[in-house]
Enzyme design. Sequence first.
Site, PDB file in Angstrom:
ATOM      1  N   LYS A  54       4.220  -3.901  -0.628  1.00  0.00           N
ATOM      2  CA  LYS A  54       4.365  -5.729  -1.757  1.00  0.00           C
ATOM      3  C   LYS A  54       5.586  -5.343  -1.750  1.00  0.00           C
ATOM      4  CE  LYS A  54       0.893  -4.234  -5.138  1.00  0.00           C
ATOM      5  NZ  LYS A  54       0.265  -3.458  -6.285  1.00  0.00           N
ATOM      6  N   GLN A  98       2.853  -1.101 -10.893  1.00  0.00           N
ATOM      7  CA  GLN A  98       1.702  -0.148 -10.538  1.00  0.00           C
ATOM      8  C   GLN A  98       0.807   0.244 -11.431  1.00  0.00           C
ATOM      9  OE1 GLN A  98       1.257  -0.860  -7.308  1.00  0.00           O
ATOM     10  NE2 GLN A  98      -0.642   0.340  -7.438  1.00  0.00           N
ATOM     11  N   ASP A 121      -0.406 -10.380 -11.086  1.00  0.00           N
ATOM     12  CA  ASP A 121      -1.627  -9.530 -11.366  1.00  0.00           C
ATOM     13  C   ASP A 121      -2.324  -9.598 -12.044  1.00  0.00           C
ATOM     14  OD1 ASP A 121      -1.267  -7.345  -9.908  1.00  0.00           O
ATOM     15  OD2 ASP A 121      -1.156  -4.911 -10.652  1.00  0.00           O
TER      16      ASP A 121
END
Length: 292
Positions: A54, A98, A121
């Site tokens: 990412k 994450q 996200d």
Amino acid sequence: MPAQIIDGKAIAQKIRQEVALAVAERAAAGRSQPTLATILVGDRPDSAAYVASKGRASLELGMGSVNRTLPEDASQEQVEEAVRQVNSDPTVNGVLVQLPLPPQINEENVLSMIGIEKDVDGFSPVNIGRLAQKGREPLFVPCTPYACIYLLEQAGVKIEGTRAVVLGRSNIVGMPAALLLIRHNATVTVCHSFTQDLPDIVRQADILVAAIGKTEMVRGDWIKPGAAVIDVGINEVPDASKKSGHRLVGDVCFAEAREIAGWITPVPGGVGPMTIAILMRNTLRAAQLQDK
Ligand code: NAP
């Protein structure tokens, strides 16, 4: 006739080019550089690899990248403080924690701390709640589920009025994918590990989204002829011919399913490359929203 292969790699590449162009145009116009902050807790190699890719993708597209890494035994307070810092940093547009987090960390509390305008996200309770409610619009939609819909749309698959089956009900993939399909006016059945007669249910699907993490569990004779099959699964199988000693396969037996389906995503090269491309697009969008 074998199924049309939906080329996620090519579609993702197109999104990345569009994002890179928009980022360059922002720079030329004197606007801020869209910046993604990632928070990694612990030392899972897969999570570290995802965070690294990412960060790499952000830099490749001309965006900024910030990473905070905390140890496996980090406390709730330490993780929350890291989120608080990047969330309040005006140079950061998107914040991604994450997942999964180590067991001592309350994931819900951590995700709740991300402001919805930076929740690229799409996992903060407000964005997920809006996704689930009619007439409400989330600011961001989770990247992998959105990738499934985007691939269907790009392939020209009709979603409205169809019967869709989603295998898996995780917070990350299955459940948001089902909510998105409902928003696109499909009639959706969500299956999980307690579902009885799975092959019979799958056989009714005009659209199948498989996200269970079980190597090639869905066989060709489970597929309705002409169906669109989106295989989210990423499973490693031993392969002595590869340098790594393994190769990746999906949750669907590709060789069998492609003979029956109308469309199918390969693994690798289907949903996988799309997830980061959508994340980059969400980060650009966050910067655009924060300009206003
Ligand atoms: P997960 O959290 O482990 O969830 C798996 C889901 O599948 C659960 O809902 C589980 O049911 C269900 N399930 C497990 N075995 C089943 C069975 N035999 N029959 C029916 N349902 C079953 O996994 P996830 O995070 O959603 O990920 C799913 C797969 O997608 C994995 O292979 C993962 O690597 C992959 N993935 C890919 C991407 C990408 O970018 N392409 C992104 C994320 C994940 P219960 O709820 O009853 O336990």
